[in-house]
Structures are given as C-alpha cells and as structure tokens.
Motif scaffolding. Sequence first.
Motif, PDB file in Angstrom:
ATOM      1  N   ASN A  37      -7.478  -0.931  28.361  1.00 24.75           N
ATOM      2  CA  ASN A  37      -6.800  -2.130  28.479  1.00 24.75           C
ATOM      3  C   ASN A  37      -7.965  -3.225  28.991  1.00 24.75           C
ATOM      4  OD1 ASN A  37      -5.089  -4.488  29.045  1.00 24.75           O
ATOM      5  ND2 ASN A  37      -4.215  -3.548  30.923  1.00 24.75           N
ATOM      6  N   TYR A  38      -8.729  -2.838  30.016  1.00 21.63           N
ATOM      7  CA  TYR A  38      -9.679  -4.021  30.620  1.00 21.63           C
ATOM      8  C   TYR A  38     -10.735  -4.237  29.494  1.00 21.63           C
ATOM      9  CZ  TYR A  38      -7.636  -3.536  35.350  1.00 21.63           C
ATOM     10  OH  TYR A  38      -7.128  -3.804  36.356  1.00 21.63           O
ATOM     11  N   HIS A  39     -11.170  -3.058  28.802  1.00 19.34           N
ATOM     12  CA  HIS A  39     -12.105  -3.340  27.837  1.00 19.34           C
ATOM     13  C   HIS A  39     -11.545  -4.268  26.779  1.00 19.34           C
ATOM     14  CE1 HIS A  39     -14.798  -1.924  24.195  1.00 19.34           C
ATOM     15  NE2 HIS A  39     -13.599  -1.925  23.719  1.00 19.34           N
ATOM     16  N   TRP A  40     -10.405  -4.300  26.319  1.00 21.50           N
ATOM     17  CA  TRP A  40      -9.863  -5.276  25.468  1.00 21.50           C
ATOM     18  C   TRP A  40      -9.640  -6.647  25.897  1.00 21.50           C
ATOM     19  CZ3 TRP A  40      -5.372  -1.311  24.595  1.00 21.50           C
ATOM     20  CH2 TRP A  40      -5.583  -0.547  23.586  1.00 21.50           C
ATOM     21  N   ASN A  41      -9.503  -6.838  27.091  1.00 18.51           N
ATOM     22  CA  ASN A  41      -9.217  -8.105  27.732  1.00 18.51           C
ATOM     23  C   ASN A  41     -10.005  -8.703  28.658  1.00 18.51           C
ATOM     24  OD1 ASN A  41      -6.403  -8.532  26.575  1.00 18.51           O
ATOM     25  ND2 ASN A  41      -5.740  -6.478  27.368  1.00 18.51           N
ATOM     26  N   VAL A  42     -11.173  -8.002  28.863  1.00 17.01           N
ATOM     27  CA  VAL A  42     -12.177  -8.660  29.870  1.00 17.01           C
ATOM     28  C   VAL A  42     -12.586 -10.072  29.176  1.00 17.01           C
ATOM     29  CG1 VAL A  42     -14.095  -7.668  29.117  1.00 17.01           C
ATOM     30  CG2 VAL A  42     -14.019  -8.311  31.628  1.00 17.01           C
TER      31      VAL A  42
END
Length: 157
Positions: A37-42
């Motif tokens: 999720n963080y990979h997608w949304n950083v």
Amino acid sequence: MSMDIDIGISKDQRQVIADGLSRLLADTYTLYLKTHNYHWNVTGPQFNTLHTMFEQQYTELATAVDEIAERIRALGFPAPGSYKQFAGLTRIEEEDGVPSATDMIKALAKDQEAVVRTAREVFPAADEANDEPTADLLTQRMQIHEKTAWMLRAMLG
C-alpha cells in the motif's frame, strides 16, 4: 489416506509451534499488504527512494509468507490464509488513510519490530521441541526484520 507425522516432535508441541507460526504468518502478510500500500501511495521528495525500497521489502515479505505457511503445513496443521483469519491473529495495525512519507517510514519500522517480537515469542517452543527447522526460520526472520527496521530508522536521521 492420511499418515501420522513422526518427526520426533509431539503433536502438542507441533500445535503450539504451528499456532505461533500462524501469528507470525498473519503479521508478515499484514505487513506485506501495508508495505505494498505504501509503495503505491508514497509521495514527496523521497518518492523514488521509498517507492523502490518498499517494493524490495514487500517482495521479500511475499517470499517469507510462503516459507512460514509451508513450515506450518510441514508440522501437520493448516495455515491461515484469509483476511479474517489474519485480522484475528496479527498485531500489525492496518492503515486506513495515506500517511506522509515520514509517517510511513515510522509505521513500517515499528511494524518490522513487532514482527521480530512475534518471531521471538515462538522461539522458546521451537527450542524446547528441538525443532531446528523452525528455529532456523525464526532466526532468519528476526535477522531480516531487525535489519529492515534499522534501515528504516536510519532514514529518519
């Protein structure tokens, strides 16, 4: 036709170890999902660095969930595999929103350390049962998560 398991570890000991590994699997899978999720949304000035680092981390976690689940199966028990099961077993908090890049780093460092604690809690049962394959798996997982937590903390200065 099913065969009894006779690997020198009692069924009760295997159950305790498998239960601990199920918690580790739930933590690892939940951390995998959060990291992805963080990979997608950083976003932000560290985007490229963090996007790449988070991808390396979730890729490593994806491999780990398979190894942990396969060890549970080798001990003779079913591995949990649903969101509902994982939610009941994990100590990792899911992410509802999209935190800042700095807050993502802090959350992942904290969660990496939580996975270490879960692995460490399983270790005495594996040690008592002379379950070297599980002890080896736990040692590897602790080493990887401790190193990852250190690297994340280092990014905070």
